[in-house]
Structures are given as C-alpha cells and as structure tokens.
Write a protein that holds these residues in place. Structure first.
Motif, PDB file in Angstrom:
ATOM      1  N   GLU A  63     -48.212 -13.134  46.328  1.00  0.00           N
ATOM      2  CA  GLU A  63     -48.202 -14.425  45.641  1.00  0.00           C
ATOM      3  C   GLU A  63     -48.668 -15.540  46.567  1.00  0.00           C
ATOM      4  N   ALA A 113     -52.362 -15.314  47.268  1.00  0.00           N
ATOM      5  CA  ALA A 113     -53.167 -15.825  46.149  1.00  0.00           C
ATOM      6  C   ALA A 113     -53.190 -17.344  46.144  1.00  0.00           C
ATOM      7  N   TRP A 168     -50.043 -16.840  38.665  1.00  0.00           N
ATOM      8  CA  TRP A 168     -50.847 -16.073  37.717  1.00  0.00           C
ATOM      9  C   TRP A 168     -52.178 -16.778  37.452  1.00  0.00           C
ATOM     10  N   ALA A 226     -54.504 -16.631  40.477  1.00  0.00           N
ATOM     11  CA  ALA A 226     -55.112 -15.300  40.591  1.00  0.00           C
ATOM     12  C   ALA A 226     -56.218 -15.113  39.553  1.00  0.00           C
ATOM     13  N   ARG A 227     -56.006 -15.620  38.345  1.00  0.00           N
ATOM     14  CA  ARG A 227     -57.028 -15.510  37.291  1.00  0.00           C
ATOM     15  C   ARG A 227     -58.283 -16.305  37.654  1.00  0.00           C
TER      16      ARG A 227
END
Length: 129
Positions: A60, A63, A115, A118-119
């Motif tokens: 995490e 990222a 999230w 990361a996307r």
C-alpha cells in the motif's frame, strides 16, 4: 517549441549568450532539481508518514509513494498538495500513535485512496506514459 532561424545562425556563429536573468533562472532550476532529488532520497527512507504508520512498509505504501512520485509531483497543484501533506502529517501521526482505534479508522479511510492510486498507476502503465 519553435526556434528562430536567425537565432540558430547567431548562436552557431557567436556562441550561445544568456542574459543575467536566464543564468539566474537556470541556477534556480538547478537548485530545485537538487532539492527534488534530495527529497526523493529522504522519502525512500520512509517519508510517507501516515500510510507508513497505518500500513507499515507494505504494498500500500509503495503504491502511494509511486503515485506521489509519478502523478502528484508532475503538476504544480500536486506538488503543493504533497508539501501541505508533509507539513501536517507529523501532527496527524502523533495523534494516531496514541489511539489504536483511530489507526483502524484511518486504514479504512485510506483503503479507497490506495485502490485509486493503484488503478491510476496501472492505467498509466498500460497507456505507456
């Protein structure tokens, strides 16, 4: 960026001449690049304060650091956000350290941010940016 043909000929014939303002701007740019590099060196030692406290040194945090370096630092607004974050994050960490339940809440609040980061990074990787 276009280049004046006469300027190219002049610089070829007489060499490149820079004004005092151009030299000062170049020195300022060099200082900023050095500062940016040194900040990057410091951040590799764990400057992602809140995420490191909440997640430890995991995927995490990696990222979020990558998102900071590749996306946020690429724009003036992103750099301002990072600077503001670095100013307030130590105080937030001091608050979180004494309250484990707030650490859990913060982890839950950061989950969608991680999230999304990361996307964005994955989409930039596929687009070849």
């Amino acid at each position: 960026m276009g280049v004046c043909e006469q300027l190219v000929q002049f610089e070829h014939r007489y060499g490149r001449r820079r004004s005092a303002q151009q030299r000062a701007d170049m020195m300022r740019g060099d200082r900023e690049h050095r500062r940016f590099f040194l900040e990057g060196e410091a951040e590799q030692k764990g400057r992602c304060f809140i995420a490191t406290l909440v997640y430890g040194e995991g995927a995490e945090v990696a990222a979020l650091r990558s998102f900071r370096d590749r996306v946020l630092r690429a724009t003036p607004i992103g750099r301002a956000f990072v600077l503001g974050y670095y100013r307030m994050a130590p105080d937030v960490c001091r608050l979180l350290e004494g309250h484990p339940h707030l650490v859990r809440v913060t982890r839950a609040l950061l989950r969608p941010v991680v999230w999304m980061a990361a996307r964005v990074l994955a989409s930039r990787g596929r687009a070849g940016r």
